[in-house]
Every structure is written in C-alpha cells, then in structure tokens.
Design an enzyme around this catalytic site. Structure first.
Site, PDB file in Angstrom:
ATOM      1  N   THR A  96       0.876  -1.184   0.000  1.00  0.00           N
ATOM      2  CA  THR A  96       0.000   0.000   0.000  1.00  0.00           C
ATOM      3  C   THR A  96       0.903   1.221   0.000  1.00  0.00           C
ATOM      4  O   THR A  96       1.632   1.456   0.971  1.00  0.00           O
ATOM      5  CB  THR A  96      -0.887   0.019   1.257  1.00  0.00           C
ATOM      6  N   LYS A 171      -7.601   1.565  -2.934  1.00  0.00           N
ATOM      7  CA  LYS A 171      -7.222   1.138  -1.581  1.00  0.00           C
ATOM      8  C   LYS A 171      -7.374   2.287  -0.568  1.00  0.00           C
ATOM      9  O   LYS A 171      -7.950   2.120   0.503  1.00  0.00           O
ATOM     10  CB  LYS A 171      -5.772   0.631  -1.609  1.00  0.00           C
ATOM     11  N   LYS A 246      -1.307   5.360   8.545  1.00  0.00           N
ATOM     12  CA  LYS A 246      -0.549   5.451   7.284  1.00  0.00           C
ATOM     13  C   LYS A 246      -1.509   5.635   6.101  1.00  0.00           C
ATOM     14  O   LYS A 246      -1.318   6.511   5.260  1.00  0.00           O
ATOM     15  CB  LYS A 246       0.286   4.174   7.107  1.00  0.00           C
TER      16      LYS A 246
END
Ligand code: NAD
Length: 295
Positions: A96, A171, A246
């Site tokens: 990611t 995502k 994050k």
C-alpha cells in the site's frame, strides 16, 4: 507454472508467497530480514540473497513492502528490479503506497518495456494466510489478464480498477471509509453507554438498521456482539492503528494533490494520529474506541 521472485516477506508477503508455493509455483524470495527469507525456504521456496537474485530469471516479480520509498528503492535502485529482470517479466507491487510513487515506478518500468501493475490488498494477515485477499489492480488490460491466475492463488476477489495507480487510489478510498466508519461506530457505542443503552441492544438494532456497516457487524469495537472481533482480545491487532494512520495520511496527501474535499477523512487522520501518539500504534485500529471514551 511460473517462476516468481517475491520481495518483502513480512506479515503479509510470507503467507502470500506460501500460497503461491502451495499452488505449485516456484518462488525465490528476498527480505532484508534474513529470518523471513529463511522462513520461505523452510516452506519449500528458495531464499535469495538480494533483490537482484530474487528478480533474475523470474517470469513475475511481486513486491510487498512497507511504503512508497521502499518500492522506489527496490525497483529503481542500483541492482534493483528494473535493472535485474529480463524482457517480458511482469511486475506486481502489492504494497500500500502513495498513488504518485505507484505511477512513477510504473512509468519507469514502461520506459524499459516492462508491464507493471499496482495491486494493493485488503483482508489483512488472516486473508493472506487463507488466500482470500481482495486485490485492487491498476495497469493495462494485457498485464491484468496475465496476472489474474497468479493473483487468484492469493486472493478471492480481484478487481481491475483502471490504469496505473488506480489500485492504490481504490485502496486509500476504501480505507478512508473504514477509518471514518470505525470512529463513527465507536462514538455511537460511547454515546450509548452515557445514555444507559446496553451495547448489545444498540448492536441488535443498528446491525439491522441504517447504521449497519462493516465496522459494526464484522469488526464491532465493543466486546460481546461479534465474538471474532479484536475487542474480545484486548484489541490485539488485526490491522494496527499505525497502519490505519498510514493509509489515512496517504488519502489526505492524495486529496490535497487532487483538490478533493475530505473533511471527515482529515478528522479521522487527526484522531488516529493522536491515538498512535498515545502509544497505541501496535494496537488494533478498533481500539480507537478507548481513546474516544477517554480510557
Ligand atoms: P511488514 O513490515 O510485516 O513486512 C514488510 C517486509 O518488507 C518486512 O519483512 C521488511 O523486512 C521487508 N523489507 C523492507 N525493505 C525491504 C527491502 N528494501 N528489500 C526487501 N525487503 C524489505 O508489513 P506487512 O504487514 O507485511 O505489510 C506490507 C504492505 O502491505 C504494507 O504496505 C501494508 O500497508 C500493506 N497491508 C498490510 C496489511 C496488514 O494487515 N498487515 C493489510 C493490507 C495491506
């Protein structure tokens, strides 16, 4: 069966690589932590000594690394993936990372005539172990078609989201929904407590009403209503608060760059930032309810 180079054999990468071995592929893996590469060898793969060794001779290279800078280094660095693979190797990054890094690295691959996909995942370590991850994939139709049979060995739902970087876009949009909804559900349970409404009663009602969502019905942040949720094991992760932070930061960076307005996403990033600063980064992200409750 393909010869696969797998770089980044951590909590996610190792079980993903093991599922490729189980499916009959041959896997040569590299991780800066030797113990991780040795664990792959113990499962029937081959421990490579470097990025170059893992990528050389591979039909497909898959990476599962912490963040954008690691991906840039591993692909673009001296003796990196782009300078180590042969023509025709398919490149798949499942980390990611930020959309800009994904697009930059894919463009650098393209200038070398190499096809690259960004294919981040959802489903956590449990999904990686069970081979039931969801893959969100960005890149060309042809590269997606080539990758599909391999991704199917690690995941159950595989969606082609568009061109390079669109997997990462999907995502961070998904995880922004998740971060915001977990805070919303947590606030509702805390308010219910203050109003004298039993948590199980709120669950019985909201899980069948318009408040229904994944954070309520699958990952409920109070112990009891959903026996498998981390709330029942003192918020042992699962998906850590640090990782949620994050992803929320990636979403905020992308929103700024694209000129999108995301006020709830911004607030969620602030709340998770405070939660992580309070020392709870390794805790499951649903533990944010304790921060909201004030203890
Ligand atoms: P991790 O830290 O367990 O694994 C990353 C691995 O990469 C480590 O073993 C590390 O030693 C290795 N590494 C770092 N730099 C390297 C380099 N230059 N060369 C080779 N190896 C290197 O992290 P993880 O939980 O496996 O997550 C990996 C990625 O997947 C992250 O981008 C994360 O955001 C994403 N992700 C994680 C989860 C989850 O639940 N853990 C869920 C979805 C997505």
């Amino acid at each position: 069966m393909a010869n696969i180079g797998f770089i980044g054999l951590g909590n996610m990468g190792l079980p993903m690589a093991q599922n490729l071995l189980k499916a009959g592929h041959s896997v040569q893996g590299f991780d800066v932590s030797k113990a991780q590469a040795d664990a792959l060898a113990a499962a029937g793969g081959r421990a490579a000594e470097s990025v170059k060794a893992a990528a050389s001779g591979a039909d497909i290279v898959i990476t599962m690394l912490p963040a954008g800078q690691h991906v840039r280094d591993v692909y673009l660095g001296v003796d990196g993936v782009l300078s180590s693979v042969g023509a025709g190797t398919l490149l798949i990054d499942s980390s990611t990372i930020d959309v800009a890094s994904a697009r930059d690295v894919a463009a650098a691959a393209e200038t070398k005539g190499l096809a690259m996909l960004d294919a981040p995942v959802s489903g956590g370590v449990g999904g990686a172990l069970a081979g039931t991850l969801t893959f969100m994939v960005g890149g060309s139709d042809a590269a997606f078609a080539r990758a599909l049979s391999v991704l199917e060995k690690m995941g159950k739902t595989i969606v082609h989201a568009g061109g390079a970087g669109n997997g990462q876009a999907a995502k961070i949009c998904n995880n922004m929904i998740l971060g915001v909804s977990m805070i919303a559900v947590s606030e509702a349970f805390v308010l219910a407590e203050k109003l004298g409404l039993d948590a199980q009663k709120l669950f019985d009602i909201s899980s069948k009403s318009s408040g229904q969502c994944w954070s309520m019905t699958t990952y409920c942040p109070v112990p009891g209503p959903v026996p498998g949720s981390p709330a029942n094991r003192d918020y042992k992760a699962g998906f850590t608060a640090a990782m949620m932070l994050k992803d929320l930061k990636l979403a905020q960076d992308a929103a700024k760059a694209a000129g999108a307005t995301t006020p709830l996403g911004a607030d969620a990033a602030k709340i998770y930032s405070q939660f992580v600063e309070s020392g709870e980064g390794p805790r499951d992200f649903s533990g944010v309810i304790r921060f909201i409750r004030g203890g």
